[in-house]
Structures are given as structure tokens and as C-alpha cells.
Design an enzyme around this catalytic site. Structure first.
Site, PDB file in Angstrom:
ATOM      1  N   GLY A   4       0.042  -3.586   3.473  1.00  0.00           N
ATOM      2  CA  GLY A   4       1.048  -2.553   3.199  1.00  0.00           C
ATOM      3  C   GLY A   4       2.095  -3.001   2.200  1.00  0.00           C
ATOM      4  NE  ARG A   5      -0.054  -3.907  -2.876  1.00  0.00           N
ATOM      5  CZ  ARG A   5      -1.348  -4.249  -2.832  1.00  0.00           C
ATOM      6  NH1 ARG A   5      -1.835  -4.951  -1.816  1.00  0.00           N
ATOM      7  NH2 ARG A   5      -2.169  -3.896  -3.790  1.00  0.00           N
TER       8      ARG A   5
END
Ligand SMILES: Cc1cc2nc3c(=O)[nH]c(=O)nc-3n(C[C@H](O)[C@H](O)[C@H](O)COP(=O)(O)O)c2cc1C
Length: 213
Positions: free
Chosen positions: A191-192
């Protein structure tokens, strides 16, 4: 052509927990470096992108190889009269980044740059293969050369100059040590929402901080 926007990788290989991070930048870098070196999936684990600033204030970045690593900093070797050498003579500071894609890890360093001692340069130079020693004498690094043939002729000249004898380190060639004032460890996460832990020197004390990704 492949659309670069379609290239996507989910980073899920590891995490950097506060309690697992070493208490100083050096042991943490050593741990990651050793893991990178030990993994055949990592090519040239000691490659680092090294940025300098020109006398006119313009940044430049190139890859070099780390050849020394201890509590004082990271050491690379180059031509002191190259473009980077001229930059460092004007502004003795650098930013450097190591990236080990196979481990989804990045380490960023900033700090002052100093030339290593002549004895250190000579000891490292003596350990290099003879062809690399000749190359250091032959190549006017960063200068325009007329052709490949002209460059090969410079190597032949160096070969003739030293015949079969020992090759000393060229006076215009040697080590640079980046003495860090900040070192940031980055581990990719899904999800960065990556992990970033930065060690930063302030008023003689190293602070450890977590940064937003
Ligand atoms: C994998 C790799 C390793 C390199 N290692 C070095 C090195 O250790 N020292 C060096 O001077 N140049 C090295 N180079 C070449 C530099 O990237 C650069 O072309 C050269 O130092 C000239 O840079 P400058 O004109 O900005 O001074 C390497 C390049 C690559 C791709």
C-alpha cells in the site's frame, strides 16, 4: 512499448520495526549490506548513486562502488580531476543512495566528503587488478576523448610506461569518504505505506526518527 504506468510491484518482503532497528546507522547499514552481499539476486551490492553539486550549483549523480565501510562512513574511489572531483573540490558534500531492489530496500546518506589518507588510497590501489591500475593512469576521466582508438592508445602508453613493474597510485586518483550526518533506511511495504527510519546528527547527538513514507 510497455506503458511504464502499468509496471507495478507490491512491496511485501519485509518490515523495519522500531525494536528491530540497530541503535546506530553503522550496524544497521552493515546488517543490510551483508544481507545484500550474501544474496545472489542482488547484483553489485556495493553500488551507490553519488550526487555532488557543481561550482555553479547544479546537481549531478553517477554510480560508484563502495570500497570501504566503517563507523566513519563510506569510501569510494575515483579520479580527483573528474567532474565529480571538481564538484567536490568546490562543495565537499555529497548525497548517496544504495538501492537493493531484490530486498525492496534503500539507504540514503548525506554528509561531508573528505579525501581518504594517501596510505589508504595506496593500499586499496595495490589491491586492484593490474588492468584497473592501468586504466586509472590512462583515463582522463570526464574529459572528451577523440575516439575509442585514442582511449585505447592511452592505455597502451600506460602499459609501456610501467612495463612489467609495479604501478603506483596516480596522484590524481584516490578515495573519498562520505562522513554521514544523516542516514535513512527504507523498507518497502504494501500500500506504499513504507517504513522509513532516519538517523540524524544534531548538535553532536544522533537522533533516530521515523518518517512518513
Ligand atoms: C556499476 C558502476 C560502477 C562504477 N564505479 C565507479 C567507481 O567506483 N569509481 C568511478 O570513478 N566511477 C565509477 N563508475 C563510473 C561513474 O558512474 C561515472 O561514469 C564516472 O565516475 C565519471 O563521473 P563524473 O564525470 O561525474 O565524474 C561506475 C559506473 C557504474 C555503472
Amino acid at each position: 512499448m510497455t506503458d511504464p504506468a502499468a509496471l507495478r510491484r507490491r512491496y511485501a518482503r519485509g518490515h523495519l520495526d522500531d525494536e528491530a532497528v540497530a541503535d546506530a546507522w553503522f550496524p544497521q547499514l552493515l546488517a543490510w549490506f551483508d544481507e545484500a552481499v550474501a544474496d545472489p539476486a542482488v547484483v553489485e551490492a556495493n553500488a551507490v548513486q553519488w550526487a555532488t553539486v557543481s561550482p555553479e550549483g547544479r546537481p549531478a549523480v553517477r554510480t560508484v562502488l563502495i570500497k570501504g565501510l566503517d563507523e566513519r562512513g563510506i569510501v569510494v574511489y575515483s579520479n580527483y580531476e573528474s567532474a565529480k572531483g571538481r564538484d567536490l573540490a568546490a562543495h565537499p558534500y555529497a548525497a548517496a543512495v544504495l538501492v537493493w531492489h531484490a530486498h525492496e530496500r534503500q539507504v540514503r546518506l548525506t554528509g561531508d566528503v573528505e579525501q581518504v589518507s594517501r596510505a589508504e588510497t595506496e593500499a586499496y590501489f595495490a589491491s586492484r587488478p593490474r588492468e584497473s591500475q592501468l586504466g586509472a593512469w590512462a583515463s582522463p576521466q570526464s574529459q572528451v576523448v577523440e575516439s575509442r582508438a585514442a582511449l585505447d592508445a592511452l592505455v597502451e602508453q600506460a602499459e609501456a610506461q610501467f612495463a612489467a613493474g609495479p604501478i603506483p597510485a596516480p596522484p590524481h586518483w584516490g578515495g573519498y569518504r562520505l562522513v554521514p550526518d544523516a542516514v535513512e533506511f527504507w523498507q518497502g511495504r504494501p500500500g506504499r505505506v513504507h517504513d522509513r527510519i532516519r538517523f540524524r546528527l544534531t548538535d553532536g547527538t544522533w537522533l533516530r526518527e521515523r518518517l512518513a513514507p
